[in-house]
Design an enzyme around this catalytic site. Sequence first.
Site, PDB file in Angstrom:
ATOM      1  N   ILE A 212      -6.937  -5.853  20.184  1.00 53.71           N
ATOM      2  CA  ILE A 212      -7.541  -7.088  19.668  1.00 53.71           C
ATOM      3  C   ILE A 212      -6.407  -8.097  19.501  1.00 53.71           C
ATOM      4  O   ILE A 212      -5.309  -7.716  19.057  1.00 53.71           O
ATOM      5  CB  ILE A 212      -8.205  -6.825  18.291  1.00 53.71           C
ATOM      6  CG1 ILE A 212      -9.296  -5.757  18.413  1.00 53.71           C
ATOM      7  CG2 ILE A 212      -8.766  -8.118  17.708  1.00 53.71           C
ATOM      8  CD1 ILE A 212      -9.786  -5.213  17.073  1.00 53.71           C
TER       9      ILE A 212
ATOM     10  N   VAL B  47       0.818  -1.230   0.000  1.00 51.66           N
ATOM     11  CA  VAL B  47       0.000   0.000   0.000  1.00 51.66           C
ATOM     12  C   VAL B  47       0.847   1.274   0.000  1.00 51.66           C
ATOM     13  O   VAL B  47       0.332   2.349  -0.286  1.00 51.66           O
ATOM     14  CB  VAL B  47      -1.019   0.050   1.173  1.00 51.66           C
ATOM     15  CG1 VAL B  47      -2.070  -1.029   1.056  1.00 51.66           C
ATOM     16  CG2 VAL B  47      -0.323   0.031   2.522  1.00 51.66           C
TER      17      VAL B  47
ATOM     18  N   TYR C  34       2.883   5.735  16.591  1.00 52.48           N
ATOM     19  CA  TYR C  34       1.667   5.050  16.129  1.00 52.48           C
ATOM     20  C   TYR C  34       0.451   5.960  16.352  1.00 52.48           C
ATOM     21  O   TYR C  34      -0.393   6.131  15.465  1.00 52.48           O
ATOM     22  CB  TYR C  34       1.526   3.732  16.893  1.00 52.48           C
ATOM     23  CG  TYR C  34       0.310   2.901  16.556  1.00 52.48           C
ATOM     24  CD1 TYR C  34       0.218   2.227  15.342  1.00 52.48           C
ATOM     25  CD2 TYR C  34      -0.745   2.763  17.472  1.00 52.48           C
ATOM     26  CE1 TYR C  34      -0.888   1.442  15.035  1.00 52.48           C
ATOM     27  CE2 TYR C  34      -1.846   1.984  17.167  1.00 52.48           C
ATOM     28  CZ  TYR C  34      -1.920   1.325  15.954  1.00 52.48           C
ATOM     29  OH  TYR C  34      -3.019   0.550  15.654  1.00 52.48           O
TER      30      TYR C  34
HETATM   31  N1  LIG Z   1      -4.792  -5.499  16.879  1.00 58.54           N
HETATM   32  C1  LIG Z   1      -5.096  -4.411  17.542  1.00 58.54           C
HETATM   33  O1  LIG Z   1      -5.128  -4.388  18.787  1.00 58.54           O
HETATM   34  C2  LIG Z   1      -5.461  -3.153  16.807  1.00 58.54           C
HETATM   35  C3  LIG Z   1      -6.058  -2.119  17.546  1.00 58.54           C
HETATM   36  C4  LIG Z   1      -6.404  -0.943  16.892  1.00 58.54           C
HETATM   37  C5  LIG Z   1      -6.178  -0.815  15.545  1.00 58.54           C
HETATM   38  N2  LIG Z   1      -5.577  -1.829  14.854  1.00 58.54           N
HETATM   39  C6  LIG Z   1      -5.349  -1.614  13.426  1.00 58.54           C
HETATM   40  O2  LIG Z   1      -5.945  -2.663  12.696  1.00 58.54           O
HETATM   41  C7  LIG Z   1      -5.241  -2.856  11.464  1.00 58.54           C
HETATM   42  C8  LIG Z   1      -4.926  -4.335  11.301  1.00 58.54           C
HETATM   43  O3  LIG Z   1      -4.047  -4.727  12.340  1.00 58.54           O
HETATM   44  P1  LIG Z   1      -3.952  -6.221  12.886  1.00 58.54           P
HETATM   45  O4  LIG Z   1      -4.041  -6.140  14.364  1.00 58.54           O
HETATM   46  O5  LIG Z   1      -4.845  -7.119  12.137  1.00 58.54           O
HETATM   47  O6  LIG Z   1      -2.410  -6.490  12.551  1.00 58.54           O
HETATM   48  P2  LIG Z   1      -1.690  -7.639  11.711  1.00 58.54           P
HETATM   49  O7  LIG Z   1      -2.213  -8.968  12.032  1.00 58.54           O
HETATM   50  O8  LIG Z   1      -0.227  -7.359  11.909  1.00 58.54           O
HETATM   51  O9  LIG Z   1      -2.102  -7.278  10.208  1.00 58.54           O
HETATM   52  C9  LIG Z   1      -1.594  -6.179   9.525  1.00 58.54           C
HETATM   53  C10 LIG Z   1      -1.886  -6.375   8.057  1.00 58.54           C
HETATM   54  O10 LIG Z   1      -1.428  -5.229   7.335  1.00 58.54           O
HETATM   55  C11 LIG Z   1      -0.697  -5.680   6.216  1.00 58.54           C
HETATM   56  N3  LIG Z   1       0.296  -4.685   5.820  1.00 58.54           N
HETATM   57  C12 LIG Z   1       1.221  -4.063   6.590  1.00 58.54           C
HETATM   58  N4  LIG Z   1       1.966  -3.232   5.857  1.00 58.54           N
HETATM   59  C13 LIG Z   1       1.493  -3.318   4.577  1.00 58.54           C
HETATM   60  C14 LIG Z   1       1.856  -2.723   3.351  1.00 58.54           C
HETATM   61  N5  LIG Z   1       2.867  -1.841   3.269  1.00 58.54           N
HETATM   62  N6  LIG Z   1       1.157  -3.043   2.243  1.00 58.54           N
HETATM   63  C15 LIG Z   1       0.132  -3.929   2.289  1.00 58.54           C
HETATM   64  N7  LIG Z   1      -0.270  -4.537   3.426  1.00 58.54           N
HETATM   65  C16 LIG Z   1       0.420  -4.241   4.556  1.00 58.54           C
HETATM   66  C17 LIG Z   1      -0.036  -6.985   6.661  1.00 58.54           C
HETATM   67  O11 LIG Z   1       0.208  -7.820   5.538  1.00 58.54           O
HETATM   68  P3  LIG Z   1       1.628  -8.078   4.855  1.00 58.54           P
HETATM   69  O12 LIG Z   1       2.657  -8.056   5.928  1.00 58.54           O
HETATM   70  O13 LIG Z   1       1.439  -9.408   4.205  1.00 58.54           O
HETATM   71  O14 LIG Z   1       1.764  -6.977   3.871  1.00 58.54           O
HETATM   72  C18 LIG Z   1      -1.176  -7.581   7.471  1.00 58.54           C
HETATM   73  O15 LIG Z   1      -2.061  -8.280   6.642  1.00 58.54           O
HETATM   74  C19 LIG Z   1      -4.014  -1.953  11.538  1.00 58.54           C
HETATM   75  O16 LIG Z   1      -4.244  -0.772  10.819  1.00 58.54           O
HETATM   76  C20 LIG Z   1      -3.886  -1.645  13.014  1.00 58.54           C
HETATM   77  O17 LIG Z   1      -3.230  -0.417  13.253  1.00 58.54           O
HETATM   78  C21 LIG Z   1      -5.219  -2.991  15.443  1.00 58.54           C
END
Ligand SMILES: NC(=O)c1ccc[n+]([C@@H]2O[C@H](COP(=O)([O-])OP(=O)(O)OC[C@H]3O[C@@H](n4cnc5c(N)ncnc54)[C@H](OP(=O)(O)O)[C@@H]3O)[C@@H](O)[C@H]2O)c1
Length: 259
Positions: free
Chosen positions: A182, A58, A149
């Site tokens: 999460i 992205v 962040y």
């Molecule tokens: N988990 C939490 O507690 C939490 C809380 C609040 C908000 N969030 C937000 O929720 C979203 C998802 O997080 P998650 O917890 O599911 O984390 P995760 O399991 O680490 O997933 C992150 C995803 O983003 C993708 N990604 C990262 N950099 C990328 C890039 N440059 N291009 C394309 N894809 C990219 C990764 O895929 P690849 O590495 O394969 O590219 C992965 O699929 C994030 O925006 C995070 O900030 C998470």
Amino acid sequence: MVILITGASSGIGRKLVLYYLDRGHTVAAVARRKEKLAELYLEAPTQLGKLKIYPADVTNKRQIAEVITEIEKDLGAIDLVIANAGIVHQQLTANLDLEAFDRLMQTNVMGVFNTIVPAIEVMMQRGCGQIAAISSLAAFHPIPRIGTYCASKAALNYQLTGLYWTLKPYGIDVTTICPGFITTEMTVGQQVPKNWCLEIDGAVAKIARAIAQKRRLYCFPFWQQQLNDILGILPDAIKGFVFNVLIEKAFPRPNFFNA
Ligand SMILES: NC(=O)c1ccc[n+]([C@@H]2O[C@H](COP(=O)([O-])OP(=O)(O)OC[C@H]3O[C@@H](n4cnc5c(N)ncnc54)[C@H](OP(=O)(O)O)[C@@H]3O)[C@@H](O)[C@H]2O)c1
């Protein structure tokens, strides 16, 4: 509906892909790790024709714009974009890590807009569509150790709220989702204590409901949002104690070398 989901190779994005496929929607799944994306084909074998993976980064504006053109050709008009891809960074030294700051802004802010801007262009021509982005409760307060962040998610919230009002007359809805913790690769990787984390299936159902309701802003869980609100009104002296003593106690510093 045709739905584009970024960050679909793990965590929230991966679960959202399976959630929407289960309900009969067509999903374009985007992330960098092609092999992880391909696992989705195995996990949703009965919906094969409804899923297509698009390995892409992205942060690469041209690449993601090309992916959007490809999706519209392969699957039809995109009805909903969920810009979910994001990364986190914990600053364990006192001074700011400029490279990490750049990486977070490129991914969490520019990555979202690289994805949604070309989608908005085609949606404006059609006069309908919905954009949703996964931000965070961290957008509301600069918290030590994850200040970078927080800054990235705050920038995202401001820009998306502006877009919400701007795009309404064009028939395009914008939804900003701000979750608390999460259980995903992200929180496990950062060694966030389990008792602070929501389980992912319930969290994804809440996210999908807020998107279906076309909410402008949806923050959850309620108790973490309340903690955030309280933090916002504390005088600085007490805030300092909360940051330096309570948060350090509740979130012991991860030792990434032993992880
Ligand atoms: N988990 C939490 O507690 C939490 C809380 C609040 C908000 N969030 C937000 O929720 C979203 C998802 O997080 P998650 O917890 O599911 O984390 P995760 O399991 O680490 O997933 C992150 C995803 O983003 C993708 N990604 C990262 N950099 C990328 C890039 N440059 N291009 C394309 N894809 C990219 C990764 O895929 P690849 O590495 O394969 O590219 C992965 O699929 C994030 O925006 C995070 O900030 C998470």
